[in-house]
Scaffold this motif. Sequence first.
Motif, PDB file in Angstrom:
ATOM      1  N   UNK A  60       0.864  -1.167   0.000  1.00  0.00           N
ATOM      2  CA  UNK A  60       0.000   0.000   0.000  1.00  0.00           C
ATOM      3  C   UNK A  60       0.903   1.220   0.000  1.00  0.00           C
ATOM      4  N   UNK A  61       0.733   2.077  -0.975  1.00  0.00           N
ATOM      5  CA  UNK A  61       1.564   3.270  -1.080  1.00  0.00           C
ATOM      6  C   UNK A  61       0.869   4.431  -0.378  1.00  0.00           C
ATOM      7  N   UNK A  62       1.567   5.533  -0.235  1.00  0.00           N
ATOM      8  CA  UNK A  62       1.123   6.648   0.598  1.00  0.00           C
ATOM      9  C   UNK A  62      -0.111   7.381   0.075  1.00  0.00           C
ATOM     10  N   UNK A  63      -0.321   7.386  -1.234  1.00  0.00           N
ATOM     11  CA  UNK A  63      -1.463   8.118  -1.799  1.00  0.00           C
ATOM     12  C   UNK A  63      -1.836   7.509  -3.151  1.00  0.00           C
ATOM     13  N   UNK A  64      -2.972   7.910  -3.670  1.00  0.00           N
ATOM     14  CA  UNK A  64      -3.437   7.377  -4.954  1.00  0.00           C
ATOM     15  C   UNK A  64      -2.493   7.720  -6.092  1.00  0.00           C
ATOM     16  N   UNK A  65      -1.937   8.928  -6.068  1.00  0.00           N
ATOM     17  CA  UNK A  65      -1.021   9.331  -7.140  1.00  0.00           C
ATOM     18  C   UNK A  65       0.220   8.438  -7.141  1.00  0.00           C
ATOM     19  N   UNK A  66       0.787   8.179  -5.974  1.00  0.00           N
ATOM     20  CA  UNK A  66       1.962   7.302  -5.893  1.00  0.00           C
ATOM     21  C   UNK A  66       1.587   5.899  -6.340  1.00  0.00           C
ATOM     22  N   UNK A  67       0.449   5.420  -5.931  1.00  0.00           N
ATOM     23  CA  UNK A  67       0.001   4.092  -6.327  1.00  0.00           C
ATOM     24  C   UNK A  67      -0.106   3.993  -7.848  1.00  0.00           C
ATOM     25  N   UNK A  68      -0.688   5.012  -8.476  1.00  0.00           N
ATOM     26  CA  UNK A  68      -0.826   5.016  -9.942  1.00  0.00           C
ATOM     27  C   UNK A  68       0.543   5.025 -10.621  1.00  0.00           C
ATOM     28  N   UNK A  69       1.463   5.823 -10.125  1.00  0.00           N
ATOM     29  CA  UNK A  69       2.789   5.935 -10.754  1.00  0.00           C
ATOM     30  C   UNK A  69       3.602   4.655 -10.577  1.00  0.00           C
ATOM     31  N   UNK A  70       3.573   4.074  -9.381  1.00  0.00           N
ATOM     32  CA  UNK A  70       4.330   2.840  -9.129  1.00  0.00           C
ATOM     33  C   UNK A  70       3.765   1.681  -9.953  1.00  0.00           C
ATOM     34  N   UNK A  71       2.458   1.628 -10.107  1.00  0.00           N
ATOM     35  CA  UNK A  71       1.804   0.507 -10.782  1.00  0.00           C
ATOM     36  C   UNK A  71       1.444   0.784 -12.237  1.00  0.00           C
ATOM     37  N   UNK A  98      18.246   4.969 -10.595  1.00  0.00           N
ATOM     38  CA  UNK A  98      17.221   5.836 -10.006  1.00  0.00           C
ATOM     39  C   UNK A  98      17.845   6.567  -8.834  1.00  0.00           C
ATOM     40  N   UNK A  99      17.218   7.661  -8.459  1.00  0.00           N
ATOM     41  CA  UNK A  99      17.663   8.449  -7.311  1.00  0.00           C
ATOM     42  C   UNK A  99      16.660   8.212  -6.194  1.00  0.00           C
ATOM     43  N   UNK A 100      17.144   7.706  -5.074  1.00  0.00           N
ATOM     44  CA  UNK A 100      16.268   7.421  -3.943  1.00  0.00           C
ATOM     45  C   UNK A 100      15.580   8.678  -3.423  1.00  0.00           C
ATOM     46  N   UNK A 101      14.338   8.506  -3.005  1.00  0.00           N
ATOM     47  CA  UNK A 101      13.580   9.625  -2.443  1.00  0.00           C
ATOM     48  C   UNK A 101      13.041   9.227  -1.072  1.00  0.00           C
ATOM     49  N   UNK A 102      12.922  10.204  -0.203  1.00  0.00           N
ATOM     50  CA  UNK A 102      12.450   9.967   1.162  1.00  0.00           C
ATOM     51  C   UNK A 102      11.023  10.465   1.382  1.00  0.00           C
ATOM     52  N   UNK A 103      10.524  11.279   0.447  1.00  0.00           N
ATOM     53  CA  UNK A 103       9.179  11.848   0.575  1.00  0.00           C
ATOM     54  C   UNK A 103       8.437  11.697  -0.746  1.00  0.00           C
ATOM     55  N   UNK A 104       7.138  11.524  -0.651  1.00  0.00           N
ATOM     56  CA  UNK A 104       6.304  11.400  -1.840  1.00  0.00           C
ATOM     57  C   UNK A 104       6.262  12.744  -2.574  1.00  0.00           C
ATOM     58  N   UNK A 105       6.529  12.739  -3.894  1.00  0.00           N
ATOM     59  CA  UNK A 105       6.476  13.977  -4.659  1.00  0.00           C
ATOM     60  C   UNK A 105       5.064  14.553  -4.793  1.00  0.00           C
ATOM     61  N   UNK A 106       4.020  13.741  -4.514  1.00  0.00           N
ATOM     62  CA  UNK A 106       2.648  14.207  -4.695  1.00  0.00           C
ATOM     63  C   UNK A 106       1.989  14.629  -3.392  1.00  0.00           C
ATOM     64  N   UNK A 107       2.125  13.827  -2.350  1.00  0.00           N
ATOM     65  CA  UNK A 107       1.431  14.170  -1.098  1.00  0.00           C
ATOM     66  C   UNK A 107       2.382  14.658  -0.008  1.00  0.00           C
ATOM     67  N   UNK A 108       3.684  14.485  -0.193  1.00  0.00           N
ATOM     68  CA  UNK A 108       4.662  14.963   0.773  1.00  0.00           C
ATOM     69  C   UNK A 108       4.902  14.039   1.959  1.00  0.00           C
ATOM     70  N   UNK A 109       4.189  12.942   2.030  1.00  0.00           N
ATOM     71  CA  UNK A 109       4.351  12.022   3.164  1.00  0.00           C
ATOM     72  C   UNK A 109       5.734  11.381   3.133  1.00  0.00           C
ATOM     73  N   UNK A 110       6.297  11.168   4.322  1.00  0.00           N
ATOM     74  CA  UNK A 110       7.558  10.449   4.417  1.00  0.00           C
ATOM     75  C   UNK A 110       7.377   9.017   3.972  1.00  0.00           C
TER      76      UNK A 110
END
Length: 104
Positions: free
Chosen positions: A3-14, A51-63
């Motif tokens: 389960x990803x942090x938000x719908x936008x992240x879920x759409x992008x990952x999948x 890829x460049x690792x990220x610590x926060x979601x680019x869409x919702x800002x959640x860690x």
Amino acid sequence: MTTHCCEAMDRKVNAVCDQHDDPFACPDALIRFSAKFQEYGLIIHDGGTSSIGIAYCPWCGQGLPESQRDRWFDELERRGIDPWEDEVPEAFEDDRWLASPPQG
């Protein structure tokens, strides 16, 4: 399934591309998610698989979750498995290993 942090992240990952089997070849693919390491990264479209690792979601800002890469290697070592030389158990190829109790 993660389960990803938000719908936008879920759409992008999948996201699935009808022209490219490999997300690193698809210019529309933005995010790489490694289930076994619980790592997120921005795909670098330079012809490779970087890829460049990220610590926060680019869409919702959640860690985002802390990487489990070191824990993955530690758990394999505890089991006497060298991931460079030995066959890695199937459960360690995705996030299933996170749910199994540590063996010692």
